[in-house]
Motif scaffolding. Structure first.
Motif, PDB file in Angstrom:
ATOM      1  N   GLU A 108       0.802  -1.234   0.000  1.00  0.00           N
ATOM      2  CA  GLU A 108       0.000   0.000   0.000  1.00  0.00           C
ATOM      3  C   GLU A 108       0.829   1.275   0.000  1.00  0.00           C
ATOM      4  OE1 GLU A 108      -2.989   0.172   2.991  1.00  0.00           O
ATOM      5  OE2 GLU A 108      -4.230  -1.345   2.019  1.00  0.00           O
ATOM      6  N   ARG A 122       5.553  -5.039  -6.337  1.00  0.00           N
ATOM      7  CA  ARG A 122       4.855  -5.481  -7.552  1.00  0.00           C
ATOM      8  C   ARG A 122       5.859  -5.874  -8.629  1.00  0.00           C
ATOM      9  NH1 ARG A 122       1.622  -0.630  -6.619  1.00  0.00           N
ATOM     10  NH2 ARG A 122       0.342  -1.302  -4.876  1.00  0.00           N
ATOM     11  N   VAL A 156      -0.535 -11.025 -13.510  1.00  0.00           N
ATOM     12  CA  VAL A 156      -0.083  -9.854 -12.749  1.00  0.00           C
ATOM     13  C   VAL A 156      -1.231  -8.850 -12.570  1.00  0.00           C
ATOM     14  CG1 VAL A 156       1.469  -7.844 -12.813  1.00  0.00           C
ATOM     15  CG2 VAL A 156       2.339 -10.129 -13.368  1.00  0.00           C
ATOM     16  N   ALA A 157      -2.030  -8.661 -13.617  1.00  0.00           N
ATOM     17  CA  ALA A 157      -3.169  -7.736 -13.511  1.00  0.00           C
ATOM     18  C   ALA A 157      -4.187  -8.253 -12.499  1.00  0.00           C
ATOM     19  CB  ALA A 157      -3.825  -7.521 -14.879  1.00  0.00           C
ATOM     20  N   VAL A 158      -4.485  -9.550 -12.551  1.00  0.00           N
ATOM     21  CA  VAL A 158      -5.456 -10.108 -11.601  1.00  0.00           C
ATOM     22  C   VAL A 158      -4.940  -9.964 -10.167  1.00  0.00           C
ATOM     23  CG1 VAL A 158      -6.464 -12.267 -10.750  1.00  0.00           C
ATOM     24  CG2 VAL A 158      -6.598 -11.723 -13.179  1.00  0.00           C
ATOM     25  N   ALA A 160      -2.843  -7.742  -8.930  1.00  0.00           N
ATOM     26  CA  ALA A 160      -2.930  -6.331  -8.523  1.00  0.00           C
ATOM     27  C   ALA A 160      -4.381  -5.949  -8.245  1.00  0.00           C
ATOM     28  CB  ALA A 160      -2.333  -5.431  -9.595  1.00  0.00           C
ATOM     29  N   GLY A 161      -5.295  -6.487  -9.058  1.00  0.00           N
ATOM     30  CA  GLY A 161      -6.715  -6.203  -8.853  1.00  0.00           C
ATOM     31  C   GLY A 161      -7.197  -6.732  -7.513  1.00  0.00           C
ATOM     32  N   LEU A 162      -6.795  -7.962  -7.169  1.00  0.00           N
ATOM     33  CA  LEU A 162      -7.194  -8.524  -5.873  1.00  0.00           C
ATOM     34  C   LEU A 162      -6.617  -7.694  -4.736  1.00  0.00           C
ATOM     35  CD1 LEU A 162      -6.832 -12.374  -6.504  1.00  0.00           C
ATOM     36  CD2 LEU A 162      -8.907 -10.976  -6.559  1.00  0.00           C
ATOM     37  N   GLU A 163      -5.386  -7.227  -4.922  1.00  0.00           N
ATOM     38  CA  GLU A 163      -4.764  -6.377  -3.908  1.00  0.00           C
ATOM     39  C   GLU A 163      -5.603  -5.111  -3.680  1.00  0.00           C
ATOM     40  OE1 GLU A 163      -0.996  -4.751  -5.200  1.00  0.00           O
ATOM     41  OE2 GLU A 163      -1.225  -3.181  -3.699  1.00  0.00           O
ATOM     42  N   LEU A 164      -5.960  -4.448  -4.785  1.00  0.00           N
ATOM     43  CA  LEU A 164      -6.708  -3.185  -4.676  1.00  0.00           C
ATOM     44  C   LEU A 164      -8.120  -3.422  -4.126  1.00  0.00           C
ATOM     45  CD1 LEU A 164      -6.762  -0.148  -5.277  1.00  0.00           C
ATOM     46  CD2 LEU A 164      -7.523  -0.671  -7.587  1.00  0.00           C
ATOM     47  N   LEU A 165      -8.831  -4.392  -4.701  1.00  0.00           N
ATOM     48  CA  LEU A 165     -10.207  -4.654  -4.277  1.00  0.00           C
ATOM     49  C   LEU A 165     -10.238  -5.229  -2.861  1.00  0.00           C
ATOM     50  CD1 LEU A 165     -11.318  -6.172  -7.688  1.00  0.00           C
ATOM     51  CD2 LEU A 165     -12.151  -4.005  -6.743  1.00  0.00           C
ATOM     52  N   GLY A 167      -8.445  -4.382  -0.423  1.00  0.00           N
ATOM     53  CA  GLY A 167      -8.341  -3.294   0.545  1.00  0.00           C
ATOM     54  C   GLY A 167      -9.707  -2.709   0.879  1.00  0.00           C
ATOM     55  N   GLU A 168     -10.658  -2.883  -0.023  1.00  0.00           N
ATOM     56  CA  GLU A 168     -12.018  -2.375   0.187  1.00  0.00           C
ATOM     57  C   GLU A 168     -12.943  -3.445   0.751  1.00  0.00           C
ATOM     58  OE1 GLU A 168     -13.445  -1.017  -3.584  1.00  0.00           O
ATOM     59  OE2 GLU A 168     -12.197   0.766  -3.556  1.00  0.00           O
ATOM     60  N   ASP A 169     -12.701  -4.693   0.342  1.00  0.00           N
ATOM     61  CA  ASP A 169     -13.617  -5.779   0.687  1.00  0.00           C
ATOM     62  C   ASP A 169     -12.781  -7.066   0.748  1.00  0.00           C
ATOM     63  OD1 ASP A 169     -15.334  -7.918   0.698  1.00  0.00           O
ATOM     64  OD2 ASP A 169     -16.536  -7.250  -1.006  1.00  0.00           O
ATOM     65  N   TRP A 172     -12.441 -10.507  -1.438  1.00  0.00           N
ATOM     66  CA  TRP A 172     -11.644 -10.686  -2.656  1.00  0.00           C
ATOM     67  C   TRP A 172     -10.353 -11.442  -2.369  1.00  0.00           C
ATOM     68  CZ3 TRP A 172     -12.966  -9.710  -7.638  1.00  0.00           C
ATOM     69  CH2 TRP A 172     -14.071  -8.870  -7.863  1.00  0.00           C
TER      70      TRP A 172
END
Lengths: 222, 222
Positions: A108, A122, A156-158, A160-165, A167-169, A172
């Protein structure tokens, strides 16, 4: 000697406390006072170990990089199959994002410290995924028409997406969420259905938990 | 009337300037002084329109939500095929992340304003992707064994990943990057190869640029 041990323990608890505070309020808002209070040490003790907030954040990041390096190396050591090693390592990494505050904060704070710079974490993950999928391609383990580069881009995109999402919920970051994604992606990337197929839920859990033949479809799912 | 127009223009330029400053230094570090200076208006004018930084950030977010709603609706209006509409909308959304500072800042500030809360922008996108893929499944347009829910999970995770990685390295947001990902994912999700196949590079560009038959493989690629 005892003094050295105590100093090392204080350093570790400061890094852990800093990770908690960074993850909760972000690098910019975090104060050194909040961090030393959380660690239960004086401001003087904090300054003895870390000259300022950036140095402390770099220590958190370095420890997180070490954790990511460890879990990818473990996945590779355990798994002869490079593609399965990527599945296993992604489970381990996402699990660490959910449960290890130093890893979570390490990811983060990269953007917080200097916006627009590339996170060493990353980069470390991307480099390892690319290297593993290059090995898989060389071993003929990728489906026809799938290049290691394109496969790595999606993985790598997936992640990073799990990392970002996540953090909210946090759902994931659950093992089920990662398993579902691999259930969809694995047949595409490997082109190997049926017996000898790879294990979307991760080979380590599978092997430890129940005989491998029984666990092709997400054993831990509720 | 002239006065109202001028007020509306000032409001717009303040939102735009705020988006720039938020994207550059983050919500926490951004100062109202930097924003009014960037917009070329006085502090008084800023306060006339926005009571504080949070209200300004909410205005940026609301405008970004509006932009995302517009681009998803456009993709659906243009495309009878729900899966192709998802491809087209993802191209449009990632393009907006690369080029529209209000959309970019709208996504970024969600986590800055209140860590751990769910971004209305990501929710809007997820809701729309889920709805579109549910329609695709009902129309029999998803491959056998692929559920709309699992497909949506991967699409939403990939989009969030591009958003995060694109903040560090803009090449993740290029049309080529998105096209490559869809070239890999589309055959998996649709199970429709060959003629009548969907267009990974997006159907709109394709139709506008060259006859559709020629553009199945990433026309804009350098």
């Amino acid at each position: 000697m005892v003094k050295q041990e105590r100093a090392a323990r204080t350093r570790r608890s400061l890094i852990h406390a800093a990770a908690e505070v960074f993850a909760e309020m972000g690098f910019v808002s975090a104060s050194l006072g909040a961090i030393s209070a959380r660690a239960g040490v004086s401001n003087g003790a904090l300054h003895f170990h870390f000259a300022n907030k950036s140095v402390l954040a770099e220590a958190v990041e370095a420890e997180a990089v070490e954790a990511v390096r460890r879990l990818t190396e473990e996945a590779r050591d355990r798994q002869g199959d490079s593609l399965q090693a990527v599945v296993d390592a992604m489970h381990a990494l996402v699990g660490a994002l959910a449960e290890d505050i130093v890893v979570r904060a390490g990811f983060e704070i990269a953007g917080d410290m200097a916006r627009g710079t590339r996170s060493p974490l990353r980069q470390e993950w991307q480099r390892w995924v690319e290297d593993s999928l290059r090995r898989a391609e060389r071993a003929g383990a990728l489906a026809g028409g799938v290049s290691w580069k394109d496969a790595a881009r999606v993985v790598v995109a997936v992640t990073a997406g799990l990392e970002l999402l996540g953090g909210e919920d946090a759902s994931w970051l659950s093992r089920q969420s990662v398993t579902r994604i691999w259930e969809l992606l694995l047949p595409l990337l490997s082109g190997r259905p049926g017996p000898g197929a790879l294990v979307p839920s991760g080979s380590q859990t599978a092997v430890v938990a129940v005989p491998r033949a029984q666990v092709r479809t997400a054993p831990r799912e509720p």
